[in-house]
Design a protein around this motif. Structure first.
Motif, PDB file in Angstrom:
ATOM      1  N   SER A  35       0.873  -1.083   0.024  1.00 49.86           N
ATOM      2  CA  SER A  35      -0.097  -0.038   0.005  1.00 49.86           C
ATOM      3  C   SER A  35       1.090   1.076   0.005  1.00 49.86           C
ATOM      4  CB  SER A  35      -0.948  -0.016   1.272  1.00 49.86           C
ATOM      5  OG  SER A  35      -0.289  -0.035   2.444  1.00 49.86           O
ATOM      6  N   GLY A  36       0.261   2.374  -0.296  1.00 48.52           N
ATOM      7  CA  GLY A  36       0.915   3.555  -0.291  1.00 48.52           C
ATOM      8  C   GLY A  36       0.645   4.445  -1.516  1.00 48.52           C
ATOM      9  N   ASN A  93      -4.115  -2.177  -1.503  1.00 50.59           N
ATOM     10  CA  ASN A  93      -3.418  -3.502  -1.254  1.00 50.59           C
ATOM     11  C   ASN A  93      -3.286  -3.901  -2.739  1.00 50.59           C
ATOM     12  OD1 ASN A  93      -5.934  -4.465  -2.696  1.00 50.59           O
ATOM     13  ND2 ASN A  93      -6.854  -4.453  -0.560  1.00 50.59           N
ATOM     14  N   GLU A  94      -2.883  -5.238  -2.773  1.00 47.43           N
ATOM     15  CA  GLU A  94      -2.361  -5.689  -4.262  1.00 47.43           C
ATOM     16  C   GLU A  94      -3.322  -5.828  -5.119  1.00 47.43           C
ATOM     17  OE1 GLU A  94      -0.763  -9.614  -3.328  1.00 47.43           O
ATOM     18  OE2 GLU A  94       1.080  -9.012  -2.351  1.00 47.43           O
ATOM     19  N   ALA A 148     -11.569  10.543 -11.343  1.00 48.02           N
ATOM     20  CA  ALA A 148     -11.605   9.886 -10.239  1.00 48.02           C
ATOM     21  C   ALA A 148     -11.697   8.190 -10.637  1.00 48.02           C
ATOM     22  CB  ALA A 148     -12.429  10.245  -8.946  1.00 48.02           C
ATOM     23  N   ASN A 149     -10.448   7.654 -10.440  1.00 46.30           N
ATOM     24  CA  ASN A 149     -10.542   6.471 -11.129  1.00 46.30           C
ATOM     25  C   ASN A 149     -10.562   5.240 -10.063  1.00 46.30           C
ATOM     26  OD1 ASN A 149     -10.479   7.531 -13.900  1.00 46.30           O
ATOM     27  ND2 ASN A 149      -8.523   8.261 -13.160  1.00 46.30           N
ATOM     28  N   THR A 150     -10.801   4.121 -10.309  1.00 44.09           N
ATOM     29  CA  THR A 150     -10.733   2.840  -9.153  1.00 44.09           C
ATOM     30  C   THR A 150     -10.293   1.808 -10.238  1.00 44.09           C
ATOM     31  OG1 THR A 150     -12.084   3.587  -7.879  1.00 44.09           O
ATOM     32  CG2 THR A 150     -11.657   1.136  -7.659  1.00 44.09           C
ATOM     33  N   TYR A 151      -9.242   1.029  -9.753  1.00 42.94           N
ATOM     34  CA  TYR A 151      -8.734  -0.238 -10.575  1.00 42.94           C
ATOM     35  C   TYR A 151      -8.711  -1.394  -9.865  1.00 42.94           C
ATOM     36  CZ  TYR A 151      -6.701   3.880 -12.868  1.00 42.94           C
ATOM     37  OH  TYR A 151      -6.600   5.204 -13.577  1.00 42.94           O
ATOM     38  N   VAL A 152      -8.791  -2.670 -10.345  1.00 38.72           N
ATOM     39  CA  VAL A 152      -8.715  -3.795  -9.731  1.00 38.72           C
ATOM     40  C   VAL A 152      -7.606  -4.600 -10.631  1.00 38.72           C
ATOM     41  CG1 VAL A 152      -9.670  -6.060  -9.486  1.00 38.72           C
ATOM     42  CG2 VAL A 152     -11.146  -3.926  -9.108  1.00 38.72           C
ATOM     43  N   ASP A 153      -6.462  -4.799  -9.907  1.00 37.20           N
ATOM     44  CA  ASP A 153      -5.393  -5.693 -10.677  1.00 37.20           C
ATOM     45  C   ASP A 153      -5.411  -7.047 -10.126  1.00 37.20           C
ATOM     46  OD1 ASP A 153      -3.644  -3.275 -11.019  1.00 37.20           O
ATOM     47  OD2 ASP A 153      -3.253  -2.832  -8.890  1.00 37.20           O
TER      48      ASP A 153
END
Length: 274
Positions: A35-36, A93-94, A148-153
């Motif tokens: 995280s960070g 998180n990851e 404003a964006n959100t991603y799932v790795d």
């Protein structure tokens, strides 16, 4: 017989368990922080799709001055151009991260509009000119988007980590001056073809985005990011009335676009600050 079997199993299990207790402790490797905060920058190519619009006809005749009809703007084409983007984000998180980005591209604009008076022959207009008349329009558009964006790795594969993302925000679209030239191949030689210009305006509209791409670790902090973004910009104001209409009382916005889609191929870098 059962007692003998039970005793035999006990003699096998108890030493084995004791051996496990006596085995040396193996320390697992420490897992690095996932995280960070991070910074990002991207460059790319934007290809807007053709859009539609509408425009108001201002009647200049004394006594009936005002908006007479609203017509369709047949073709609004923004040409492909380079785009740039900067942003700051946070890796939770990851699998999950979010960022805010500011993007910009500047594009040439080409339009086409039918001549409404040329295709009407009713009593209100009484101008039965050829129907192949149209205006060729040219201008520019500057498009800023704050998202404003959100991603799932997803799971990594051979050093690459695919991702999916979605964003919501606002776009500021600013059109430049539009120059119009009337084209009427079958009009008589004595007919004066319209030539004019209209000042473009800026407007803030909602915007939505969907992203897909992949990242690759160049170092423990630096990642290469390459992907595709689909951007939808909603409709808004585009151009004012020309000087002739304004001289006859027109004011405000004459032309509005109905929004447009943009396909973007982007590549860039993400740098972790932690």
């Amino acid at each position: 017989m059962n007692a003998i079997l039970a005793l035999g199993l006990a003699t096998l299990i108890i030493p084995a368990h004791a051996a496990d207790l006596d085995a040396p402790f193996v320390e697992l490797p420490e897992i690095g922080a996932t995280s960070g905060w991070y910074l990002r920058g991207d460059v790319g190519y934007s290809r807007p799709q053709e859009a539609k619009g509408e425009w108001d006809f201002w009647n200049q005749f004394a006594g009936v001055q005002g908006i007479d009809d609203t017509y369709r703007f047949d073709s609004l084409k923004l040409r492909g151009s380079a785009s740039v983007s900067i942003g700051v984000g946070y890796q939770f998180n990851e699998q999950l991260r979010s960022d805010v980005t500011l993007d910009f591209f500047h594009s040439k604009f080409a339009g086409k509009t039918e001549c409404p008076l040329m295709i009407k022959s009713d009593a209100a207009h009484s101008l039965p000119f050829p129907s192949d008349c149209h205006y060729n329009d040219g201008s520019t558009a500057s498009v800023w988007t704050a998202m404003a964006n959100t991603y799932v790795d997803l799971m990594p594969l051979d050093g690459f980590r695919p991702y999916l993302g979605a964003g919501v925000g606002a776009a500021y679209v600013k059109y430049g001056t539009m120059y119009a030239q009337e084209v009427c191949p079958r009009c008589s030689a004595t007919y004066t073809r319209y030539t004019g210009q209209q000042e473009g305006v800026g407007s803030v509209r909602p915007a939505l985005a969907l992203m897909v791409g992949t990242t690759y670790d160049l170092s423990d902090r630096l990642k290469l990011d390459a992907g595709y973004r689909f951007l939808h910009v909603f409709g808004g104001d585009a151009f004012e009335y020309d000087s002739a209409d304004q001289a006859n009382g027109a004011s405000g916005i004459q032309i509005r676009d109905q929004g447009f889609n943009v396909h973007q191929i982007r590549t860039g870098l993400r740098y972790a600050l932690n």
